[in-house]
Design an enzyme around this catalytic site. Structure first.
Site, PDB file in Angstrom:
ATOM      1  N   HIS A 108       1.426   1.494  -5.855  1.00  0.00           N
ATOM      2  CA  HIS A 108       0.119   0.829  -5.952  1.00  0.00           C
ATOM      3  C   HIS A 108      -0.944   1.823  -6.397  1.00  0.00           C
ATOM      4  O   HIS A 108      -1.789   1.503  -7.247  1.00  0.00           O
ATOM      5  CB  HIS A 108      -0.262   0.225  -4.593  1.00  0.00           C
ATOM      6  N   HIS A 122       0.841  -1.205   0.000  1.00  0.00           N
ATOM      7  CA  HIS A 122       0.000   0.000   0.000  1.00  0.00           C
ATOM      8  C   HIS A 122       0.874   1.251   0.000  1.00  0.00           C
ATOM      9  O   HIS A 122       1.043   1.921   1.024  1.00  0.00           O
ATOM     10  CB  HIS A 122      -0.953  -0.010   1.199  1.00  0.00           C
ATOM     11  N   ASP A 177      -8.704  -1.774  -8.145  1.00  0.00           N
ATOM     12  CA  ASP A 177      -8.037  -1.972  -6.859  1.00  0.00           C
ATOM     13  C   ASP A 177      -7.556  -3.413  -6.681  1.00  0.00           C
ATOM     14  O   ASP A 177      -6.570  -3.663  -5.977  1.00  0.00           O
ATOM     15  CB  ASP A 177      -8.988  -1.582  -5.725  1.00  0.00           C
ATOM     16  N   HIS A 201      -7.097   6.613  -3.213  1.00  0.00           N
ATOM     17  CA  HIS A 201      -7.981   5.666  -2.528  1.00  0.00           C
ATOM     18  C   HIS A 201      -7.333   4.983  -1.327  1.00  0.00           C
ATOM     19  O   HIS A 201      -8.031   4.484  -0.441  1.00  0.00           O
ATOM     20  CB  HIS A 201      -8.469   4.592  -3.505  1.00  0.00           C
ATOM     21  N   ASP A 202      -6.000   4.942  -1.229  1.00  0.00           N
ATOM     22  CA  ASP A 202      -5.316   4.319  -0.089  1.00  0.00           C
ATOM     23  C   ASP A 202      -4.341   5.272   0.585  1.00  0.00           C
ATOM     24  O   ASP A 202      -3.398   4.830   1.252  1.00  0.00           O
ATOM     25  CB  ASP A 202      -4.552   3.068  -0.549  1.00  0.00           C
TER      26      ASP A 202
END
Length: 520
Positions: free
Chosen positions: A259, A255, A405, A295-296
């Site tokens: 990524h 993460h 994802d 998103h992360d």
């Protein structure tokens, strides 16, 4: 001097020194020009020293405390440090005042003005970083102030260290070339093929010196004309993207910002699917790319159950529900506001963008997989997904982001295997941490019991395959979707052969892992 008088006004006492005695001729250099003075301040000083004197004069004029002079700094870096510290103090005061208005439940809390309240960035879990940062952590953890100073300086360092923003003159109106001479080789060639499924994000990250996310997002914004459409300020855009990339933790094996760039590239491929591309508005594309990139963000490298059982403050804030996804979203909103990227848009439009970004990012919660998959399958069975309606397009974007994802098993084997080993390494680090603190080891986190092939086969069978089977139904006819499913089945078969090899008696003593000799 009318310019200075117009900036500060005559009431500050900063009039040009008409009563200054003229100096002897020939002492001002070859042009014989006298040094300009303003209220007794020499404008021949370096700019930082001049700013410091002007600030002292302003405080004295207002009756405030006069800051004692500490001597002229020898370098621009030293002189700028005081300015940064002042900005940090102001930022801390503002953020602390804002954070006091947060509600304990962490839901979509709003102030009296109806504005979504965001949490502070950098809420890294209070866990033993020495294990998670093996080989990277030197000394103690940085203080909050040090992190904020680095954050304020990071964009300045990025602009000065890279020639990305220097001397760029677009050769044609409406064309923004964001790659300088250093990147015009292999990186530019890769960007020309960014829509192909075999795009190697690891190579691209090396070619861009670790700036794959920023470079990719700038390129895609240019491809879609989003900079012009939303009248975005280029400096603010680079600042926002730099903040997002910086807030991913490079010590996470999986993460991290690479990524995020990989998910963004996959999202771009899905946005190009004819079924979607024909219906998407510029706002849909903007939201899809932004959600993929962020998103992360600020992912701690551990999962939600770990945060819950260690009673982490984020778990309490979000009542043990979509903890990480909520944090990613609220951090993204905080960076949007801190950078001022959307400050020129109407308030209602900004709020709508923030809410839709939240809806997209929250959809990546793997615990809601069956919920989204069932709704998606029902729409396809009833053939009632109308992409001319904004809510249906938004749902399609949610599914596309979910696919992006978890698309690693659908990549070519060389890339897919790298991602699989990285995510399992992150799992194993969490398991080692849980073992150290006598906590129950989470599923898939026990390196002695859970091999990479076993984890991947389960992930493909229960998560990836069902989702991409429905994605193929939605995008049919789609060469990309068929290619992805073909690679998925091949990779699953390969992991099965690796697991079988690990289960052979001669390999059992060494433990599973799947990182050894390749099996075709």
């Amino acid at each position: 001097m009318p310019v200075l008088e117009g900036l500060w006004g005559p009431d500050l006492g900063l009039d040009v020194g008409a009563d200054e005695a003229p100096a002897a001729p020939g002492v001002w250099g070859p042009l014989g020009t006298p040094p300009v003075t303003c209220g007794g301040l020499s404008l021949a000083l370096e700019l930082p020293a001049l700013i410091r004197q002007l600030r002292a004069a302003w405080r004295a004029r207002r009756g405030g405390p006069r800051v004692p002079e500490k001597g002229h700094p020898s370098t621009w870096v030293e002189s700028g440090r005081a300015e940064v510290e002042e900005e940090v103090e102001e930022e801390e005061a503002h953020t602390e005042e804002r954070s006091t208005r947060l509600t304990a439940d962490g839901r979509l809390s709003r102030s009296h003005a109806g504005v979504l309240l965001v949490e502070r960035r950098g809420s890294y879990p209070l866990i033993n970083l020495r294990i998670l940062n093996t080989g990277h952590q030197q000394g103690g953890v940085e203080s909050g102030t040090q992190r904020k100073v680095k954050r304020l300086l990071s964009f300045q360092r990025y602009c000065h260290a890279s020639r990305l923003l220097r001397g760029l003159v677009p050769p044609a109106p409406g064309s923004l070339h964001l790659l300088d001479d250093d990147y015009l080789g292999q990186a530019a060639h890769m960007l020309s093929k960014v829509g192909t499924w075999n795009f190697d994000i690891f190579l691209f990250d090396r070619l861009t010196n670790g700036n794959s996310l920023v470079t990719l997002m700038c390129h895609l914004f240019n491809v879609y004309g989003l900079i012009h459409h939303f009248q975005l300020d280029m400096v603010k855009l680079h600042r926002f993207l730099g903040m997002v990339q910086e807030d991913y933790h490079s010590q996470n094996p999986y993460h991290n910002a690479v990524h995020a760039a990989d998910v963004t590239q996959a999202m771009y491929c899905y946005l190009k699917e004819p079924k979607l591309a024909e219906q998407l508005s510029p706002l849909d594309v903007f939201l899809g790319l932004m959600a993929a990139a962020a998103h992360d963000v600020d992912h701690p490298g551990v999962n939600q159950p770990f945060l819950i059982k260690t009673q982490h403050h984020l778990a309490s804030l979000y009542q043990n529900t979509s903890v990480l996804e909520s944090h990613h979203w609220r951090s993204t909103v905080g960076m949007l506001r801190e950078s001022g990227l959307l400050s020129h848009l109407p308030v209602d439009m900004r709020q709508d963008i923030e809410q839709q970004l939240g809806s997209l990012i929250l959809a990546t919660d793997i615990s809601r997989q069956n919920e989204f998959l069932s709704t998606f399958r029902e729409h396809l069975d009833n053939q009632d997904l109308d992409l001319q309606r904004a809510p249906h397009r938004h749902f399609a974007l949610q599914i596309a982001l979910k696919c992006a994802d978890v698309c690693n098993p659908c990549r070519v084997w060389e890339l897919s295997r790298k991602w699989s080993e990285r995510v399992c390494e992150e799992f194993y680090r969490q398991g080692d941490l849980e073992k150290k603190f006598d906590l129950e080891i989470s599923p898939l986190c026990n390196q002695q019991a859970d091999s990479v092939p076993t984890i991947q086969i389960g992930f493909i069978s229960y998560i990836v395959e069902p989702l991409f089977d429905e994605w193929l139904r939605f995008t049919e006819p789609s060469l990309l979707s068929r290619t992805m499913l073909g690679l998925l089945h091949k990779n699953k078969a390969r992991w099965s052969r690796l697991r079988h090899r690990d289960l052979l008696p001669e390999n059992c003593a060494g433990g599973g892992g799947g990182e050894g000799e390749d099996i075709p």
